[in-house]
Scaffold this motif. Structure first.
Motif, PDB file in Angstrom:
ATOM      1  N   PHE A  54       0.849  -1.205   0.000  1.00  0.00           N
ATOM      2  CA  PHE A  54       0.000   0.000   0.000  1.00  0.00           C
ATOM      3  C   PHE A  54       0.880   1.249   0.000  1.00  0.00           C
ATOM      4  O   PHE A  54       0.716   2.148  -0.834  1.00  0.00           O
ATOM      5  CB  PHE A  54      -0.905  -0.019   1.240  1.00  0.00           C
ATOM      6  CG  PHE A  54      -1.815   1.170   1.365  1.00  0.00           C
ATOM      7  CD1 PHE A  54      -3.133   1.100   0.921  1.00  0.00           C
ATOM      8  CD2 PHE A  54      -1.370   2.362   1.928  1.00  0.00           C
ATOM      9  CE1 PHE A  54      -3.988   2.198   1.047  1.00  0.00           C
ATOM     10  CE2 PHE A  54      -2.211   3.461   2.053  1.00  0.00           C
ATOM     11  CZ  PHE A  54      -3.514   3.378   1.610  1.00  0.00           C
ATOM     12  N   ALA A  55       1.823   1.311   0.929  1.00  0.00           N
ATOM     13  CA  ALA A  55       2.666   2.499   1.067  1.00  0.00           C
ATOM     14  C   ALA A  55       3.533   2.714  -0.178  1.00  0.00           C
ATOM     15  O   ALA A  55       3.652   3.843  -0.679  1.00  0.00           O
ATOM     16  CB  ALA A  55       3.540   2.375   2.313  1.00  0.00           C
ATOM     17  N   ALA A  56       4.137   1.648  -0.699  1.00  0.00           N
ATOM     18  CA  ALA A  56       5.028   1.783  -1.842  1.00  0.00           C
ATOM     19  C   ALA A  56       4.283   2.240  -3.091  1.00  0.00           C
ATOM     20  O   ALA A  56       4.771   3.102  -3.843  1.00  0.00           O
ATOM     21  CB  ALA A  56       5.736   0.449  -2.108  1.00  0.00           C
ATOM     22  N   SER A  57       3.110   1.660  -3.335  1.00  0.00           N
ATOM     23  CA  SER A  57       2.339   2.036  -4.528  1.00  0.00           C
ATOM     24  C   SER A  57       1.802   3.459  -4.417  1.00  0.00           C
ATOM     25  O   SER A  57       1.802   4.214  -5.398  1.00  0.00           O
ATOM     26  CB  SER A  57       1.200   1.040  -4.765  1.00  0.00           C
ATOM     27  OG  SER A  57       0.373   0.931  -3.608  1.00  0.00           O
ATOM     28  N   ALA A  61       1.384   4.134  10.155  1.00  0.00           N
ATOM     29  CA  ALA A  61       2.796   4.159  10.554  1.00  0.00           C
ATOM     30  C   ALA A  61       3.691   3.734   9.390  1.00  0.00           C
ATOM     31  O   ALA A  61       4.777   4.298   9.173  1.00  0.00           O
ATOM     32  CB  ALA A  61       3.020   3.252  11.757  1.00  0.00           C
ATOM     33  N   THR A  62       3.242   2.738   8.621  1.00  0.00           N
ATOM     34  CA  THR A  62       4.014   2.289   7.465  1.00  0.00           C
ATOM     35  C   THR A  62       4.101   3.381   6.406  1.00  0.00           C
ATOM     36  O   THR A  62       5.158   3.618   5.815  1.00  0.00           O
ATOM     37  CB  THR A  62       3.383   1.015   6.864  1.00  0.00           C
ATOM     38  OG1 THR A  62       3.291   0.011   7.876  1.00  0.00           O
ATOM     39  CG2 THR A  62       4.207   0.493   5.702  1.00  0.00           C
ATOM     40  N   VAL A  63       2.967   4.058   6.157  1.00  0.00           N
ATOM     41  CA  VAL A  63       2.956   5.158   5.182  1.00  0.00           C
ATOM     42  C   VAL A  63       3.835   6.303   5.666  1.00  0.00           C
ATOM     43  O   VAL A  63       4.598   6.894   4.900  1.00  0.00           O
ATOM     44  CB  VAL A  63       1.517   5.638   4.920  1.00  0.00           C
ATOM     45  CG1 VAL A  63       1.517   6.859   3.998  1.00  0.00           C
ATOM     46  CG2 VAL A  63       0.675   4.524   4.312  1.00  0.00           C
ATOM     47  N   ARG A  64       3.755   6.602   6.967  1.00  0.00           N
ATOM     48  CA  ARG A  64       4.569   7.687   7.520  1.00  0.00           C
ATOM     49  C   ARG A  64       6.061   7.392   7.353  1.00  0.00           C
ATOM     50  O   ARG A  64       6.853   8.278   6.984  1.00  0.00           O
ATOM     51  CB  ARG A  64       4.233   7.861   9.003  1.00  0.00           C
ATOM     52  CG  ARG A  64       4.981   8.953   9.742  1.00  0.00           C
ATOM     53  CD  ARG A  64       4.439  10.332   9.402  1.00  0.00           C
ATOM     54  NE  ARG A  64       5.081  10.929   8.259  1.00  0.00           N
ATOM     55  CZ  ARG A  64       4.650  12.037   7.673  1.00  0.00           C
ATOM     56  NH1 ARG A  64       3.561  12.651   8.115  1.00  0.00           N
ATOM     57  NH2 ARG A  64       5.273  12.532   6.624  1.00  0.00           N
ATOM     58  N   THR A  65       6.444   6.152   7.603  1.00  0.00           N
ATOM     59  CA  THR A  65       7.841   5.763   7.434  1.00  0.00           C
ATOM     60  C   THR A  65       8.282   5.917   5.978  1.00  0.00           C
ATOM     61  O   THR A  65       9.387   6.397   5.689  1.00  0.00           O
ATOM     62  CB  THR A  65       8.047   4.314   7.901  1.00  0.00           C
ATOM     63  OG1 THR A  65       7.721   4.220   9.293  1.00  0.00           O
ATOM     64  CG2 THR A  65       9.480   3.858   7.696  1.00  0.00           C
TER      65      THR A  65
END
Length: 378
Positions: A115-118, A160-164
């Motif tokens: 999700f975060a990478a895309s 948290a994953t997106v923030r990172t």
């Protein structure tokens, strides 16, 4: 005596400068729904600090995608209009119709990374300024969405994953990126999220303080009133939502209250209280944009505009046709601007730009921030 006057003058000048420097830079956040963007002959971003382009979709494997080629064209248009000193542009993900698979996306470390990478790839690829996560809603079915009890914790993990990821992009790109969420006004939302862990991860929260009543409720009512009405059995209001979030520990400066550029209407309404909080036969339409209301209802024969001083909200009543309409106008926006300042909140958000293509409401909202200039379309 001369020295005293000079000292006094110096005091007033320095005090005035301090006031000016201390004045908060309120956010003015406008949502822009992609498919409606195509019908706008003029797209004026003046008066806005942020534009949230809606929406990217979430696939079952966790990937964030633009569903049509038209989305790419619109995003390019927005970034061109932004220029060097325009509003920050964020990609809003999900929304009411496209929150189906957020629960799956948030379920595992691998799906959260996807999700975060895309999302990050779209962010960098289009030269955007941030991401707005609009999951409607964690731990709740919404429009028939996948949902789980674990959504409460997984929502925090997803953010948290997106923030990172955004922090790592900042190191590479040499610029900061925003992370925001759109959050519901009712108490059920706070019961299904870890808001005390969520708010430190985001730059601010767009509170959807509207749709308090609609075709899904068994009575009419204000749908974006600032204060509760004594006639309302649910006592829904903007103030009530803000107080819940403040009580949960969210700093006021991170709360951006939402206002609607549309109304909700009902017909075959029982006439007591000019139709306020009364049973009805059927809704007028799903949504009545501010532009439509101005053209076909406000000031028209048989329609009277009233101001509910208790709720700080306007409404329209047609006694012969028994039509009741709740909406937002300049007077109610001025009341909300005063409220944001009084409560020291973070600003005002609106849904949605095309509902007020002439810019009347947009320019009123923009007046909250003295640093902004807004060109109302003529």
């Amino acid at each position: 005596m001369r020295t005293s006057w000079l000292c006094l003058l110096s005091f007033w000048i320095s005090w005035g400068c301090a006031l000016e420097q201390a004045a908060p830079g309120y956010r003015v956040v406008g949502y822009l729904y992609g498919p409606r963007m195509d019908s706008l002959a003029v797209l004026d971003l003046s008066g806005l600090t942020h534009v949230n382009y809606a929406f990217a979709n979430v696939r079952p494997d966790g990937r964030v995608v633009l569903e049509t080629a038209a989305d790419s064209v619109r995003l390019r248009r927005l970034t061109e209009l932004r220029g060097s000193d325009g509003p920050q542009i964020l990609l809003s993900i999900g929304g009411w119709a496209w929150s189906d698979y957020f629960s799956d996306a948030a379920l595992t470390p691998a799906s959260r990374r996807r999700f975060a990478a895309s999302a990050g790839s779209l962010l960098v690829g289009f030269g955007l300024d941030g991401l707005d996560i609009d999951w409607e809603y964690p731990g709740q079915p919404g429009e028939g969405n996948v949902y789980r009890a674990a959504d409460r914790e997984n929502f925090t993990r997803l953010l948290a994953t997106v923030r990172t990821l955004l922090d790592s992009l900042t190191q590479v790109q040499g610029r900061p990126y925003l992370l925001t969420i759109a959050a519901a006004a009712g108490p059920a939302y706070l019961a299904h999220v870890e808001i005390e862990r969520v708010y430190p991860l985001v730059d601010f929260i767009n509170l959807m303080t509207y749709d308090f009543h609609g075709s899904w409720t068994d009575h009419t009512g204000h749908h974006a009133n600032l204060y509760p009405s004594s006639l309302d059995p649910e006592k829904m209001s903007v103030d009530g939502a803000v107080r819940r979030y403040l009580a949960a520990g969210v700093p006021g400066a991170k709360l951006v209250i939402g206002v609607p550029f549309y109304g909700r209407g009902w017909q075959e309404v029982r006439p007591e209280h000019q139709g306020r909080y009364q049973p009805y036969g059927m809704p007028v339409e799903k949504e009545l944009s501010f532009a439509v209301l101005q053209r076909y209802y406000v000031g028209r024969e048989g329609v009277t505009r009233y101001w509910d001083a208790e709720a700080q909200a306007p409404y329209l009543w047609h006694p012969e046709q028994r039509i009741f309409i709740s909406y937002e106008d300049e007077q109610s926006l001025e009341a909300k601007i005063a409220y944001v300042r009084m409560q020291q909140l973070g600003g005002i958000m609106f849904w949605e730009y095309s509902g007020d293509w002439e810019g009347r409401l947009r320019c009123v909202v923009a007046s909250i921030n003295p640093l902004l200039q807004c060109d109302e379309e003529k």
